[in-house]
Design a protein around this motif. Structure first.
Motif, PDB file in Angstrom:
ATOM      1  N   GLY A  13      30.443  31.330  38.890  1.00  0.00           N
ATOM      2  CA  GLY A  13      29.441  30.532  38.191  1.00  0.00           C
ATOM      3  C   GLY A  13      29.294  30.809  36.711  1.00  0.00           C
ATOM      4  O   GLY A  13      28.414  30.236  36.066  1.00  0.00           O
ATOM      5  N   LEU A  14      30.135  31.672  36.127  1.00  0.00           N
ATOM      6  CA  LEU A  14      30.060  31.900  34.688  1.00  0.00           C
ATOM      7  C   LEU A  14      30.595  30.680  33.961  1.00  0.00           C
ATOM      8  O   LEU A  14      31.695  30.205  34.241  1.00  0.00           O
ATOM      9  N   ARG A  15      29.841  30.176  33.000  1.00  0.00           N
ATOM     10  CA  ARG A  15      30.221  28.977  32.268  1.00  0.00           C
ATOM     11  C   ARG A  15      30.649  29.339  30.847  1.00  0.00           C
ATOM     12  O   ARG A  15      30.305  30.406  30.329  1.00  0.00           O
ATOM     13  N   LEU A 107      34.464  41.461  32.662  1.00  0.00           N
ATOM     14  CA  LEU A 107      33.453  41.964  33.584  1.00  0.00           C
ATOM     15  C   LEU A 107      33.243  40.976  34.729  1.00  0.00           C
ATOM     16  O   LEU A 107      33.182  41.372  35.903  1.00  0.00           O
ATOM     17  N   ASN A 108      33.145  39.710  34.416  1.00  0.00           N
ATOM     18  CA  ASN A 108      32.919  38.715  35.463  1.00  0.00           C
ATOM     19  C   ASN A 108      34.120  38.601  36.387  1.00  0.00           C
ATOM     20  O   ASN A 108      33.975  38.455  37.606  1.00  0.00           O
ATOM     21  N   GLN A 109      35.324  38.684  35.825  1.00  0.00           N
ATOM     22  CA  GLN A 109      36.524  38.635  36.662  1.00  0.00           C
ATOM     23  C   GLN A 109      36.565  39.844  37.605  1.00  0.00           C
ATOM     24  O   GLN A 109      36.900  39.716  38.791  1.00  0.00           O
ATOM     25  N   LEU A 110      36.241  41.007  37.074  1.00  0.00           N
ATOM     26  CA  LEU A 110      36.234  42.204  37.925  1.00  0.00           C
ATOM     27  C   LEU A 110      35.156  42.098  38.997  1.00  0.00           C
ATOM     28  O   LEU A 110      35.323  42.604  40.116  1.00  0.00           O
ATOM     29  N   ALA A 111      34.050  41.421  38.666  1.00  0.00           N
ATOM     30  CA  ALA A 111      32.989  41.224  39.655  1.00  0.00           C
ATOM     31  C   ALA A 111      33.426  40.300  40.784  1.00  0.00           C
ATOM     32  O   ALA A 111      32.821  40.305  41.861  1.00  0.00           O
ATOM     33  N   ALA A 112      34.484  39.510  40.554  1.00  0.00           N
ATOM     34  CA  ALA A 112      35.036  38.690  41.630  1.00  0.00           C
ATOM     35  C   ALA A 112      35.758  39.537  42.671  1.00  0.00           C
ATOM     36  O   ALA A 112      36.151  39.030  43.731  1.00  0.00           O
ATOM     37  N   ALA A 113      35.966  40.825  42.368  1.00  0.00           N
ATOM     38  CA  ALA A 113      36.390  41.841  43.353  1.00  0.00           C
ATOM     39  C   ALA A 113      37.775  41.604  43.923  1.00  0.00           C
ATOM     40  O   ALA A 113      37.980  41.731  45.126  1.00  0.00           O
ATOM     41  N   GLY A 114      38.737  41.277  43.054  1.00  0.00           N
ATOM     42  CA  GLY A 114      40.113  41.186  43.524  1.00  0.00           C
ATOM     43  C   GLY A 114      41.033  42.200  42.888  1.00  0.00           C
ATOM     44  O   GLY A 114      42.230  42.225  43.176  1.00  0.00           O
ATOM     45  N   SER A 115      40.498  43.061  42.022  1.00  0.00           N
ATOM     46  CA  SER A 115      41.344  43.987  41.262  1.00  0.00           C
ATOM     47  C   SER A 115      41.526  45.332  41.925  1.00  0.00           C
ATOM     48  O   SER A 115      42.559  45.982  41.745  1.00  0.00           O
ATOM     49  N   GLY A 116      40.511  45.787  42.658  1.00  0.00           N
ATOM     50  CA  GLY A 116      40.552  47.141  43.204  1.00  0.00           C
ATOM     51  C   GLY A 116      40.210  48.200  42.183  1.00  0.00           C
ATOM     52  O   GLY A 116      40.419  49.396  42.419  1.00  0.00           O
ATOM     53  N   ARG A 286      36.935  22.521  32.016  1.00  0.00           N
ATOM     54  CA  ARG A 286      37.165  22.641  33.456  1.00  0.00           C
ATOM     55  C   ARG A 286      38.172  23.755  33.747  1.00  0.00           C
ATOM     56  O   ARG A 286      37.946  24.603  34.634  1.00  0.00           O
ATOM     57  N   VAL A 287      39.269  23.785  33.003  1.00  0.00           N
ATOM     58  CA  VAL A 287      40.295  24.809  33.208  1.00  0.00           C
ATOM     59  C   VAL A 287      39.719  26.193  32.928  1.00  0.00           C
ATOM     60  O   VAL A 287      39.925  27.144  33.703  1.00  0.00           O
ATOM     61  N   LEU A 288      39.001  26.324  31.824  1.00  0.00           N
ATOM     62  CA  LEU A 288      38.427  27.626  31.482  1.00  0.00           C
ATOM     63  C   LEU A 288      37.397  28.061  32.522  1.00  0.00           C
ATOM     64  O   LEU A 288      37.323  29.244  32.863  1.00  0.00           O
ATOM     65  N   GLY A 289      36.617  27.105  33.045  1.00  0.00           N
ATOM     66  CA  GLY A 289      35.622  27.449  34.054  1.00  0.00           C
ATOM     67  C   GLY A 289      36.239  28.076  35.292  1.00  0.00           C
ATOM     68  O   GLY A 289      35.644  28.963  35.914  1.00  0.00           O
ATOM     69  N   ILE A 290      37.437  27.647  35.636  1.00  0.00           N
ATOM     70  CA  ILE A 290      38.141  28.247  36.781  1.00  0.00           C
ATOM     71  C   ILE A 290      38.590  29.659  36.445  1.00  0.00           C
ATOM     72  O   ILE A 290      38.366  30.616  37.210  1.00  0.00           O
ATOM     73  N   ASP A 291      39.211  29.826  35.274  1.00  0.00           N
ATOM     74  CA  ASP A 291      39.782  31.129  34.935  1.00  0.00           C
ATOM     75  C   ASP A 291      38.719  32.176  34.621  1.00  0.00           C
ATOM     76  O   ASP A 291      38.952  33.373  34.822  1.00  0.00           O
ATOM     77  N   ASN A 293      36.158  32.760  36.247  1.00  0.00           N
ATOM     78  CA  ASN A 293      35.628  33.267  37.513  1.00  0.00           C
ATOM     79  C   ASN A 293      36.733  33.629  38.506  1.00  0.00           C
ATOM     80  O   ASN A 293      36.474  33.750  39.695  1.00  0.00           O
ATOM     81  N   ALA A 294      37.945  33.800  37.997  1.00  0.00           N
ATOM     82  CA  ALA A 294      39.093  34.004  38.879  1.00  0.00           C
ATOM     83  C   ALA A 294      39.381  35.483  39.116  1.00  0.00           C
ATOM     84  O   ALA A 294      39.337  36.299  38.194  1.00  0.00           O
ATOM     85  N   ALA A 295      39.686  35.801  40.357  1.00  0.00           N
ATOM     86  CA  ALA A 295      40.256  37.102  40.693  1.00  0.00           C
ATOM     87  C   ALA A 295      41.766  36.936  40.634  1.00  0.00           C
ATOM     88  O   ALA A 295      42.434  36.736  41.645  1.00  0.00           O
ATOM     89  N   ALA A 296      42.298  36.987  39.412  1.00  0.00           N
ATOM     90  CA  ALA A 296      43.706  36.639  39.189  1.00  0.00           C
ATOM     91  C   ALA A 296      44.594  37.865  38.990  1.00  0.00           C
ATOM     92  O   ALA A 296      45.758  37.728  38.592  1.00  0.00           O
TER      93      ALA A 296
END
Length: 483
Positions: A13-15, A107-116, A286-291, A293-296
Motif C-alpha cells: 500500500g505504499l504510494r 524499508l517497505n520492500q523489506l517489510a514485504a518479508a521476502g528477503s530473509g 502504476r508500475v512504480l506502485g507495484i515495485d 511494494n514488491a518482495a523482489a
C-alpha cells in the motif's frame, strides 16, 4: 520541515505520494509491528534453509561465483566481504531527498518479508529516517539489475564502516546472510523515479494552465475542447485534458467564442498531444506502485511455502520502458509549447506587435525566448532518446541483459528540467500578451493564475535581459500546477 504526519510501513500500500512526503520531510515512516514479525519469520526461515541447501548469496558467492560455496571457516564474515566488494559507487553524492526516498522504499520492500534479512536492519532504516541520519550514497554504479553499489554503501554505513553524510546511528551488526538480502533491490532507482514522476506530473498539470493563458491571449476557439468532440474519439488522456481546459475557461455563461474558424495545432491539437503524456505518467505511477511494494529480492524467501526461489525479479524493464515512453510523449508536448510561443509573437494571430515589442520601431520584445525555448527543446529531444535499446553482458557472461532503468529515470530528470524552461518561456509570452491587450479573463481559476503571474513577473515595456524572468516563471509553474 518534518511534521507529526506518519506513514505506516507494512510492505503493502505504499504510494508514490507517500514516498514524496517522506523524502521531502513532510512526514515520517512508522514501521508496522506485524511487518517486523513477518520479517523475523523470514529471517529464521532463511537461516534454516541455508543450513539445509545451497542458497544464492548466503551459502555461495554471487554472479559468476554462484556455484562457489562459502568457506565454513570464514562464513561469519561473508556478508561484510560481500558488502565491501560491492560498495564501489562513484560520481556525485545523491541528494538528500533521493537518499531518504531510497531508505523508505527499501524499508517497505523489506517489510514485504521476502528477503530473509535480519529485522534489526528494518528498525535501523526506520530510526535513521526518524532522526534524520543520512548515509553518503554515490550516484554511479547501477544498470537496472539492482542498485548494488548504493545499497551496499547504505548497509556499510549502518554497520559503521562508512561515514554518515548527516547524523549517525549506533552500529548495526550484519549477519552473514544479510548482505545480498539487503542490496538485492532497485530502491535507489525507484527513489529517483518517484521524484522524477512527481516533478514531471506537476509540470504537466501546470501546462494546462499555461496553455489556457495562451488560449486567452490568442482568443482561441473552444470547439476543439468540446465534450462532444472528445466523446467521438474517447482516449482517456485527451478527455481529461479537454475537461481541464473547459474547467479553466468556462464560466456560468459557457465557453468564450473564438477569433478564428480553426486555430493552429498548438491550441487545437493540445488535448490529443497532452493526453498521451498524461496516460504515460499514469502508467509510470502504476508500475512504480507495484515495485514499491514488491518482495523482489533474489532469492525470494517465502514463508508460506518455506522455500527459497531463485529468479529474475531484479530486472526493471517495466520501469525503463515506462519512462522511455513518458519522455517520448513529453517531447511532443514540449514541441506544442514552442509552437504556441511562436504563435504569441505573430501579429496575425495575437493582434499585437511582432515579438510583443513595446519600444521604438525595431525593438525585439521577447524574440530571444524562442531561441531559449528551442535550445531547451533540443536538450529534451536528446534526453527523450530511448535507453532501452542498449544492454550489457557482465559477470563472465552470466548476466547478459540490463534494462538501464536508472538511466531512463535520469534522462527523465533532464527532460523535465528542459521542459520547465520551455513552459516558462511560453508563460512569459502569454502573460505579456494578456497585459498588453488588457484582456479580462473569465471568472475561473485562470483569473487567479494570471493574478499570481502578474504579481511574480515584472512588466518591463522596453527591451531588457529576460534571464531573471525566465527563472521566476520556472519557479511559478509549481504554484500554477495546484490551480
Amino acid at each position: 520541515m518534518t511534521d507529526s504526519s506518519r506513514i505506516e510501513i507494512s510492505g503493502e500500500g505504499l504510494r508514490c505520494a507517500d514516498v514524496i512526503r517522506v523524502a521531502r520531510r513532510s512526514a515520517w515512516a512508522d514501521l508496522a509491528p506485524d511487518a517486523v514479525e513477518r520479517a523475523t519469520r523470514g529471517y529464521e526461515l532463511a537461516v534454516e534453509l541455508g543450513a539445509k541447501r545451497a542458497v544464492y548469496g548466503r551459502t555461495t558467492g554471487v554472479g559468476a561465483n554462484r556455484h562457489t560455496v562459502v568457506d565454513a571457516e570464514t562464513a561469519d564474515r561473508h556478508g561484510l566481504r560481500l558488502l565491501r566488494s560491492h560498495a564501489g559507487g562513484t560520481g556525485d553524492p545523491l541528494p538528500g531527498d533521493v537518499v531518504r526516498a531510497t531508505m523508505v522504499i527499501r524499508l517497505n520492500q523489506l517489510a514485504a518479508a521476502g528477503s530473509g534479512v535480519h529485522p534489526r536492519l528494518l528498525r535501523a532504516l526506520e530510526t535513521a529516517l526518524r532522526v534524520g541520519a543520512l548515509p553518503l550514497v554515490h550516484s554511479r554504479g547501477a544498470i537496472g539489475t539492482g542498485d548494488l553499489t548504493a545499497l551496499a554503501e547504505i548497509a556499510l554505513t549502518l554497520a559503521d564502516e562508512l561515514p554518515w553524510a548527516a547524523g549517525a546511528l549506533d552500529p548495526v551488526p550484519v549477519s552473514p546472510g544479510d548482505a545480498l538480502a539487503f542490496i538485492s533491490s532497485n530502491a535507489a532507482t525507484l527513489a529517483e523515479a518517484v521524484l522524477a514522476w512527481h516533478d514531471l506530473t506537476r509540470l504537466l498539470a501546470a501546462s494546462h494552465v499555461v496553455t489556457a493563458l495562451t488560449f486567452c491571449a490568442l482568443s482561441g476557439s473552444t470547439e476543439a475542447y468540446s465534450e462532444r468532440v472528445h466523446q467521438a474519439r474517447p482516449h482517456p488522456g485527451a478527455i481529461r485534458c479537454a475537461a481541464e481546459l473547459r474547467r479553466l475557461l468556462a464560466t456560468a455563461d459557457g465557453l468564450p467564442p473564438g477569433r478564428r474558424l480553426q486555430d493552429p495545432f498548438g491550441l487545437r491539437a493540445f488535448p490529443q498531444v497532452q493526453g498521451p503524456a498524461l496516460e504515460a505518467a499514469e502508467n509510470v505511477e502504476r508500475v512504480l506502485g507495484i515495485d514499491l511494494n514488491a518482495a523482489a529480492e533474489n532469492p525470494l524467501i517465502d514463508v508460506e511455502t518455506e522455500q527459497a526461489y531463485h529468479h529474475g525479479q531484479f530486472s526493471t524493464a517495466h520501469v525503463a520502458l515506462a519512462f522511455d515512453h513518458l519522455r517520448a510523449a513529453l517531447h511532443h508536448v514540449a514541441e506544442l509549447s514552442t509552437a504556441r510561443l511562436g504563435d504569441l509573437v505573430e501579429p496575425d494571430l495575437s493582434g499585437l506587435p511582432a515579438f510583443l515589442a513595446e519600444g521604438p520601431a525595431g525593438s525585439s520584445g521577447i524574440m530571444i525566448l524562442e531561441y531559449v525555448a528551442h535550445d531547451a527543446l533540443g536538450t529534451l529531444r536528446h534526453a527523450a532518446s530511448p535507453v532501452t535499446l542498449g544492454t550489457a553482458v557482465i559477470s563472465r557472461g552470466l548476466e547478459d541483459h540490463a534494462s538501464f532503468s536508472t538511466h531512463a529515470v535520469r534522462s527523465t530528470v533532464a527532460a523535465t528540467a528542459a521542459y520547465r524552461t520551455v513552459l516558462a518561456c511560453e508563460l512569459l509570452g502569454a502573460v505579456r500578451a494578456l497585459r498588453m491587450a488588457g484582456t479580462r479573463l473569465p471568472a475561473t481559476p485562470l483569473r487567479e493564475a494570471l493574478r499570481l503571474a502578474e504579481h511574480a513577473l515584472p512588466h518591463i515595456a522596453e527591451d531588457h535581459p529576460l534571464s531573471s524572468e525566465i527563472t521566476l516563471a520556472e519557479q511559478l509553474l509549481d504554484r500554477l500546477a495546484t490551480l
